[in-house]
Design an enzyme around this catalytic site. Structure first.
Site, PDB file in Angstrom:
ATOM      1  N   ASP A  27      70.231  45.802  41.134  1.00 21.65           N
ATOM      2  CA  ASP A  27      69.213  45.254  40.230  1.00 21.65           C
ATOM      3  C   ASP A  27      68.150  46.324  40.019  1.00 21.65           C
ATOM      4  O   ASP A  27      67.867  47.114  40.922  1.00 21.65           O
ATOM      5  CB  ASP A  27      68.585  43.992  40.834  1.00 21.65           C
ATOM      6  CG  ASP A  27      67.995  43.076  39.773  1.00 21.65           C
ATOM      7  OD1 ASP A  27      68.528  41.962  39.570  1.00 21.65           O
ATOM      8  OD2 ASP A  27      67.003  43.487  39.115  1.00 21.65           O
ATOM      9  N   CYS A  49      69.129  28.950  29.222  1.00 24.61           N
ATOM     10  CA  CYS A  49      70.456  28.787  28.604  1.00 24.61           C
ATOM     11  C   CYS A  49      70.435  27.884  27.373  1.00 24.61           C
ATOM     12  O   CYS A  49      70.563  28.353  26.257  1.00 24.61           O
ATOM     13  CB  CYS A  49      71.435  28.230  29.635  1.00 24.61           C
ATOM     14  SG  CYS A  49      71.784  29.409  30.935  1.00 24.61           S
TER      15      CYS A  49
HETATM   16  N1  LIG Z   1      70.811  30.761  35.126  1.00 23.15           N
HETATM   17  C1  LIG Z   1      71.853  30.060  34.725  1.00 23.15           C
HETATM   18  O1  LIG Z   1      71.970  28.891  35.010  1.00 23.15           O
HETATM   19  C2  LIG Z   1      72.960  30.655  33.920  1.00 23.15           C
HETATM   20  C3  LIG Z   1      74.159  29.940  33.814  1.00 23.15           C
HETATM   21  C4  LIG Z   1      75.189  30.484  33.078  1.00 23.15           C
HETATM   22  C5  LIG Z   1      75.004  31.694  32.438  1.00 23.15           C
HETATM   23  N2  LIG Z   1      73.814  32.358  32.532  1.00 23.15           N
HETATM   24  C6  LIG Z   1      73.698  33.630  31.852  1.00 23.15           C
HETATM   25  O2  LIG Z   1      73.828  34.669  32.823  1.00 23.15           O
HETATM   26  C7  LIG Z   1      72.980  35.774  32.473  1.00 23.15           C
HETATM   27  C8  LIG Z   1      72.031  36.060  33.621  1.00 23.15           C
HETATM   28  O3  LIG Z   1      71.197  34.937  33.827  1.00 23.15           O
HETATM   29  P1  LIG Z   1      70.360  34.739  35.145  1.00 23.15           P
HETATM   30  O4  LIG Z   1      69.850  33.343  35.105  1.00 23.15           O
HETATM   31  O5  LIG Z   1      71.097  35.193  36.345  1.00 23.15           O
HETATM   32  O6  LIG Z   1      69.163  35.759  34.881  1.00 23.15           O
HETATM   33  P2  LIG Z   1      68.070  36.243  35.935  1.00 23.15           P
HETATM   34  O7  LIG Z   1      66.888  36.653  35.150  1.00 23.15           O
HETATM   35  O8  LIG Z   1      67.930  35.255  37.035  1.00 23.15           O
HETATM   36  O9  LIG Z   1      68.741  37.537  36.588  1.00 23.15           O
HETATM   37  C9  LIG Z   1      69.022  38.676  35.878  1.00 23.15           C
HETATM   38  C10 LIG Z   1      68.730  39.868  36.772  1.00 23.15           C
HETATM   39  O10 LIG Z   1      69.116  41.028  36.052  1.00 23.15           O
HETATM   40  C11 LIG Z   1      68.181  42.044  36.338  1.00 23.15           C
HETATM   41  N3  LIG Z   1      68.256  43.052  35.283  1.00 23.15           N
HETATM   42  C12 LIG Z   1      67.706  43.029  34.055  1.00 23.15           C
HETATM   43  N4  LIG Z   1      68.051  44.133  33.370  1.00 23.15           N
HETATM   44  C13 LIG Z   1      68.840  44.858  34.203  1.00 23.15           C
HETATM   45  C14 LIG Z   1      69.503  46.104  34.068  1.00 23.15           C
HETATM   46  N5  LIG Z   1      69.416  46.808  32.942  1.00 23.15           N
HETATM   47  N6  LIG Z   1      70.216  46.555  35.118  1.00 23.15           N
HETATM   48  C15 LIG Z   1      70.295  45.844  36.256  1.00 23.15           C
HETATM   49  N7  LIG Z   1      69.687  44.669  36.438  1.00 23.15           N
HETATM   50  C16 LIG Z   1      68.975  44.183  35.411  1.00 23.15           C
HETATM   51  C17 LIG Z   1      66.857  41.332  36.424  1.00 23.15           C
HETATM   52  O11 LIG Z   1      65.917  42.095  37.177  1.00 23.15           O
HETATM   53  C18 LIG Z   1      67.251  40.029  37.110  1.00 23.15           C
HETATM   54  O12 LIG Z   1      67.084  40.092  38.516  1.00 23.15           O
HETATM   55  C19 LIG Z   1      72.308  35.371  31.172  1.00 23.15           C
HETATM   56  O13 LIG Z   1      73.060  35.842  30.098  1.00 23.15           O
HETATM   57  C20 LIG Z   1      72.369  33.861  31.196  1.00 23.15           C
HETATM   58  O14 LIG Z   1      72.323  33.307  29.906  1.00 23.15           O
HETATM   59  C21 LIG Z   1      72.810  31.881  33.287  1.00 23.15           C
END
Ligand SMILES: NC(=O)c1ccc[n+]([C@@H]2O[C@H](COP(=O)([O-])OP(=O)(O)OC[C@H]3O[C@@H](n4cnc5c(N)ncnc54)[C@H](O)[C@@H]3O)[C@@H](O)[C@H]2O)c1
Length: 451
Positions: free
Chosen positions: A52, A288
């Protein structure tokens, strides 16, 4: 094809075969709600680096702390210990260092996919993480995307970045897959392992390989989609469907309020029909449901179709916070409360119950609206990060002692955290006062109205 814990082998394509026979090392890029549980699940079988860019997040993980509350912290600690004690043969290592992922051969990207101020997809994290992976990409590596996107996004937007940065050729030197995440934050029953996972790959062999890889962790099994585009579309419509369905009952709530009937009563009666879909009205926030339909709409418009149904659903759902605020004010006026001198308590700022996630919370809009009437608004939520809420929304959350020592002219249940059901809300209000239930979770006898 076989996939054992540490090595995999695959027939036909020589490059794929070469890669798959290597010792498997996985790098999960993005350690948030999606990335961390995924990394820990794979870490039970393979060496996994959870990468991350956010140093504070990685520092917490290194200390065995998960502020998203999605994983069991003892499992996190054990997994980190396993990595250290096995010399990186198995287990989990959180890291911000690119050198830690340089020797991985499967990269899984789970970074955010937000929208910008014009509700258009903001692919910045997706592209920058692809660029980062491109700098360490090697012959035969596989890059799997899990972030929610529109159909075509991986091949049109991400693969070119990987090719350009790595100078490797797609489907000759490296391969790709798309496997959407379906976790439901705060839900301890439907978890990563117990929800069927859709997989896909950029060649038939890679699709098999990726499917096998996920089957090592997903107890519920997998569904192999025929292409990346199909897998991308499947995910985005799951959320768009939910948004549109909720928008229908939200619209009903707006209509029935004018008619003076309780929407929940109507839904309960209609729900006795075998094929009536049981959706409830509510605030649609989060990362989402309130965002992904815009990804689909963006692509639809790009190919010449204006998605009326999808976008009208978004519009209706976005009206709900304003409706709730004005309804509370109306009820207060009806009870003879001097609104401009009143105090209203909002119970909950997380966008959903039993979860610390405040992204795109619609409670912030209710807060803003009530404040615009001159009301002194307190917000209480023991689940969320106080600094995050201050920074993101300019809301200073109150502590429990203030909650217990203030009498409010209005209380609104905005998030149905289980702990809130134990609160004695009647003791928190002055007389007269309004109690509004935006979650239909409180005892009907104590409330004035509900959504
Ligand atoms: N949260 C949910 O319930 C959920 C469910 C299904 C799908 N999604 C999808 O999954 C994806 C991630 O969601 P999330 O909830 O885990 O997000 P989040 O914000 O909790 O986590 C994303 C992480 O990625 C890191 N990050 C950002 N840019 C980065 C980079 N360039 N390199 C490395 N790390 C980087 C951030 O610091 C963060 O810790 C999104 O597309 C979301 O739509 C989320």
């Amino acid at each position: 094809m076989t996939l054992t814990d540490d090595t995999v082998s695959l027939g036909t394509n020589n490059n794929v075969k070469k890669t798959m026979e290597k010792e498997l090392k996985i790098a999960v890029i993005g350690q948030g709600y999606v990335g961390l549980p995924l990394a820990l699940a794979f870490a039970q079988h393979f060496p996994v680096v959870g990468f991350d860019i956010k140093e504070s997040r990685v520092a917490e993980l290194q200390r065995g702390i998960d502020l998203t509350k999605e994983v069991d912290e003892s499992q996190l600690n054990v997994s980190i210990l396993t990595y250290n004690n096995s010399g990186g043969v198995k287990g989990y290592k959180p890291s911000t260092s690119i050198s830690d992922i340089a020797d991985a051969n499967v990269y899984i990207i789970t970074v955010p996919t937000p929208i910008n101020q014009f509700n258009a997809p903001d692919l910045t994290p997706l592209k920058s993480s692809s660029k980062l992976v491109g700098t360490v990409l090697k012959q035969g590596d596989v890059v799997i995307y899990e972030s929610t996107v529109y159909p075509g996004c991986t091949e049109e937007e991400c693969i070119p970045v990987l090719e350009e940065t790595s100078k490797l050729v797609f489907n000759r030197d490296f391969y790709a897959g798309y496997s959407p995440e379906r976790i439901n934050p705060g839900d301890k029953v439907n978890t990563l392992e117990t929800i069927v996972k859709v997989t896909s790959g950029s060649t038939p062999e890679v699709a098999d390989y990726i499917d096998d890889l996920y089957r090592t962790i997903i107890k519920a099994g997998t569904h192999k989609a025929p292409s990346l585009k199909v897998a991308e579309a499947a995910k985005v419509i799951e959320n768009a469907q939910r948004d549109v369905n909720i928008s229908f009952v939200n619209e009903l709530a707006l209509i029935f309020d004018r008619l003076g009937i309780d929407t929940q009563d109507v839904l309960e009666a209609a729900g006795t029909k075998f094929n009536f879909l049981k959706y409830k009205p509510g605030l649609v926030g989060g990362h989402c449901i309130s965002v992904d339909p815009y990804y689909l709409a963006h692509k639809a418009i790009q190919v010449g179709y204006y998605p009326d149904v999808i976008l009208s659903g978004r519009r209706v759902n976005d009206e709900i916070p304003v409706f709730i605020a004005s309804k509370v004010v109306k009820l207060m006026i009806q009870k003879g409360i001097d609104v401009s001198r009143s105090r209203v308590l909002l119970l909950g700022v997380a966008f959903k119950e039993n979860c610390p996630d405040t992204r795109n919370t619609k409670v912030a809009k209710i807060y803003e609206e009530l404040v615009s009437y001159g009301i002194e608004v307190d917000v209480y939520d023991p689940w969320v990060n106080v600094e995050e809420v201050r920074e993101e929304y300019g809301i200073e959350l109150i502590k429990e002692d203030k909650l217990l020592n203030t009498r409010y002219e209005g209380v609104v249940l905005t998030t149905a955290h289980t702990d809130f059901r134990k609160l004695n809300i009647e003791n928190m209000v002055s007389s007269p006062a309004v109690i509004y239930d935006a979650k239909a979770a409180l005892d009907r006898k104590i409330i004035d109205s509900r959504l």
